[in-house]
Design a protein around this motif. Structure first.
Motif, PDB file in Angstrom:
ATOM      1  N   THR A 217       0.837  -1.213   0.000  1.00 65.41           N
ATOM      2  CA  THR A 217       0.000   0.000   0.000  1.00 65.41           C
ATOM      3  C   THR A 217       0.866   1.255   0.000  1.00 65.41           C
TER       4      THR A 217
ATOM      5  N   ILE B 296      -5.249  13.990  -0.846  1.00 67.56           N
ATOM      6  CA  ILE B 296      -6.220  12.961  -0.434  1.00 67.56           C
ATOM      7  C   ILE B 296      -5.582  11.588  -0.365  1.00 67.56           C
ATOM      8  N   LEU B 297      -4.581  11.339  -1.248  1.00 68.68           N
ATOM      9  CA  LEU B 297      -3.877  10.055  -1.210  1.00 68.68           C
ATOM     10  C   LEU B 297      -3.060   9.911   0.070  1.00 68.68           C
TER      11      LEU B 297
ATOM     12  N   GLN C 194      -5.493   9.203   2.922  1.00 72.95           N
ATOM     13  CA  GLN C 194      -5.959   7.810   2.863  1.00 72.95           C
ATOM     14  C   GLN C 194      -4.870   6.846   3.320  1.00 72.95           C
ATOM     15  N   ASN C 195      -3.643   7.087   2.861  1.00 74.55           N
ATOM     16  CA  ASN C 195      -2.550   6.202   3.240  1.00 74.55           C
ATOM     17  C   ASN C 195      -2.248   6.308   4.739  1.00 74.55           C
TER      18      ASN C 195
ATOM     19  N   ILE D 166      -4.885   4.148   6.432  1.00 74.62           N
ATOM     20  CA  ILE D 166      -4.631   2.716   6.219  1.00 74.62           C
ATOM     21  C   ILE D 166      -3.435   2.249   7.034  1.00 74.62           C
TER      22      ILE D 166
ATOM     23  N   SER E 119       4.278   8.152   4.449  1.00 73.65           N
ATOM     24  CA  SER E 119       3.262   9.200   4.323  1.00 73.65           C
ATOM     25  C   SER E 119       3.785  10.537   4.851  1.00 73.65           C
TER      26      SER E 119
END
Length: 668
Positions: free
Chosen positions: A117, A161-162, A165-166, A169, A201
């Motif tokens: 991921t 936004i990525l 999200q990461n 997660i 991240s």
């Protein structure tokens, strides 16, 4: 409530043992890495090309390729065997050790999920950043956060936004890893784990070099992988201890109770039938979902829905495909065997409910059916056939299994018929139930034979099914005839001396027919072995059939016949009681307690029914009253005519002292 909790725990334990079977099944799907013949023709050099000289370099090249392919195949086979052995070892672990193994595997899986991921998110973030830079309107994610630029952060096409999200997660994966990993629970390490998972991240928000950002997912896995490796290294001694303890337990158990007791105990502990059933159902469900998804994807361009798919592909064809894929490996066949055993068990319970009987021996129908189906699958090479032939063979095996079930049902109803016919005040509904089952055992084979002979051409398989079906019909007819004789005898007021002779003749006829069918099936199997499909398992089964169903049955039948003939000659040599002697005696037979309208007189001057005395001779050769020898050679008394006659009869008869079979057992 406790019962529900126990059932839930049992279900969880079953589900924990299913994944190792899927691992073994996957290795068997690829034939343990061994090459499988595809049926394609290998090109052969023509006589013209054989004269072409191949230089030394080309020869060495082909030799090297062959050697490399052989080594690679051998290595794959070794790895597959090692994987199967590891999966089976995990399968037999105790529940507490099984949970530890799953926790360790789950922690490893979480690390790899985190890595992939992170890799996927970093690639997308870098690509979006490059695109934004080329468009000259890019701002860093850190600037957007500091400026509280919510619009850019929540832009669905932006990198913000990525990153968010990461973050979510990786935080979730870190929390899961903290709870399931088996490494040291040091507080510092526990706090560093979330930072390790979310480090890529964080770096994505900073203006770091692209090369560092690209390799950041690798560095983020170092700490959790170190914990996983530390657990593996530190628990090596404990694993060895568990293996050695299991070996010691098995060795001691075998020395005290035997190998069969160990297998039975472990079979019950692991709940193997239930695990196999769950495995097969999940396997078939997986294939069904994949099949429906593939067909739906194929028809998606044409705008078709699932309802249209069901209209095109019938449920029968879907079931056929699932049955074919449900027996393509040995583990799949074992799962199907367990499912068949489950259904056959309830079929047996249904007929026991009809017959109002609860004999424990009759409840083994599920086990017998499972063993028979698995032997048929191995004997016919079910897993090695192509899908179309496999389906045909599977249907044929089901037909053979159904006929075998009919024989088992006859074994349940036959003792009940005999007991009902011997009772003088029976309940009518029990007679009706037993006779209804007998009617089913006659009508179903007849209907099956009529259908099979109308739909199929003559073959060895059809002859085998026909032989089994006719055999069960003959057995049921024999049981009904003996049942009728016993009913007549139960309603008679006088002793029926010829009853045992009639029973013997009927059973002898039935057993002779079964013996002839046994010989026919042996020759039918020999034809299949020699000309259709050979195999070591079929040859072994034929040898077992020849010994138990032909040789042993013939020897037992001949032994009973000789004992009966000798006993008849013995009884005929005794004096027949006259009417005056019976009138003066005015007594009953001491064996059956019935009035004597005719009787035989022994050497010790005791009176018995001739038929009762014949039955007694099957048990022992002494008088039931005084225990004197009923029949012996007397060489000293040559003056008496009776003595001479008895002596001459004795010299013509050779009888064992204590035969162990009764007349009512027939020639079996």
């Amino acid at each position: 409530m406790m019962s529900l909790r126990s059932k839930a725990l049992a279900l969880v334990e079953v589900l924990l043992r299913v994944p190792p079977l899927f691992v073994v099944d996957e290795f068997l799907k690829i034939s343990l890495g061994l090459p499988v013949s595809t049926g394609e023709e290998v090109p052969i050099l023509s006589p013209v090309t054989t004269d072409i000289d191949i230089n030394e370099n080309e020869a060495n090249y082909y030799d090297a390729n062959f050697y490399n392919a052989f080594v690679f195949t051998l290595l794959k086979f070794f790895v597959c065997c090692l994987g199967c052995m590891s999966a089976l070892c995990i399968f037999v672990l105790y529940t507490k050790h099984l949970i530890i193994v799953y926790l360790y595997l789950m922690s490893i899986g979480l690390v790899f999920i985190s890595y992939w991921t992170n890799v996927s998110a970093i690639k997308q973030i870098q690509s979006l950043t490059v695109a934004a830079t080329s468009a000259h309107h890019s701002t860093s994610i850190l600037e957007d956060i500091l400026n509280l630029n919510i619009k850019n952060l929540l832009d669905l096409e932006g990198p913000g936004i990525l990153v968010i999200q990461n973050f979510a997660i990786q935080f979730l994966l870190a929390v899961l890893f903290r709870n399931v990993h088996l490494g040291p629970r040091n507080s510092t390490i526990q706090k560093l784990l979330p930072m390790s998972f979310m480090a890529p991240s964080f770096l994505a928000m900073l203006p770091v070099p692209p090369n560092l950002l690209h390799h950041s997912p690798v560095f983020s896995t170092l700490l959790p992988l170190f914990l996983a490796k530390y657990v593996l290294w530190s628990s090596g001694y404990e694993v060895a201890q568990v293996i050695y303890a299991g070996y010691q337990h098995g060795r001691l158990f075998i020395s005290h109770n035997g190998l069969s007791a160990l297998v039975e105990t472990e079979w019950m502990r692991l709940n193997v039938p239930c695990v196999l059933r769950v495995f097969w159902v999940m396997r078939v469900a997986e294939h069904a979902i994949l099949l429906l998804m593939d067909n739906y994807d194929d028809d998606a361009d044409e705008g078709l829905k699932v309802t249209a798919l069901l209209a095109v592909q019938s449920l029968a064809s879907l079931a056929k495909t699932l049955l074919v894929t449900g027996c393509e490996t040995i583990t799949a066949v074992l799962g199907m065997t367990s499912v068949i055993s489950f259904f056959c068990h309830y079929i047996g319970n249904f007929f026991q409910w009809i017959l109002l009987t609860e004999e424990e021996e009759d409840k083994s129908i599920g086990t017998v059916s499972a063993i028979l189906f698995y032997i048929l699958a191995l004997q016919t090479g079910l897993t090695s056939l192509n899908p179309e032939k496999r389906f045909i063979r599977l249907c044929r095996n089901f037909c053979l299994l159904f006929t075998a079930l009919l024989h088992f049902l006859h074994n349940i109803v036959n003792p009940m018929l005999m007991s009902l016919s011997a009772s003088r005040n029976p309940s009518t509904h029990r007679h009706v139930r037993a006779l209804g089952v007998c009617a089913f055992l006659i009508m179903f084979p007849i209907s099956l034979l009529a259908y099979l002979w109308s739909q199929h051409t003559i073959s060895t398989w059809l002859l085998a099914v026909s032989a089994f079906s006719v055999e069960v019909i003959v057995k049921v007819v024999v049981s009904l005839m003996i049942y009728s004789l016993f009913l007549i005898d139960a309603n008679r007021t006088t002793f029926w001396e010829q009853l045992d002779d009639y029973v013997y003749y009927i059973r002898a006829f039935g057993n002779t027919i079964e013996f002839c069918f046994g010989i026919f099936l042996f020759f039918n199997g020999a034809w299949i072995l020699l000309f259709e499909s050979g195999g070591a398992i079929r040859a072994v089964m034929m040898c077992i059939h020849a010994y138990f169903n032909i040789w042993c049955e013939a020897r037992a039948g001949w032994s009973v016949f000789m004992k009966r003939r000798t006993a008849v000659n013995k009884i005929n040599s005794l004096r027949e009681a006259s009417a005056d002697q019976l009138l003066r005696l005015d007594d009953v037979c001491a064996i059956c307690y019935q009035e004597m309208h005719s009787a035989k007189i022994t050497r010790c001057n005791h009176f018995f029914h001739g038929m009762c005395l014949r039955k007694w001779l099957y048990v022992q050769d002494r008088c039931p009253l005084c225990h004197d020898i009923l029949y012996k050679i007397d060489n000293k008394d040559n003056n008496s005519e009776a003595g001479n006659e008895e002596n001459s009869n004795n010299q013509n008869l050779l009888l064992e002292e204590e035969p162990d079979l009764l007349l009512n057992e027939g020639v079996r």
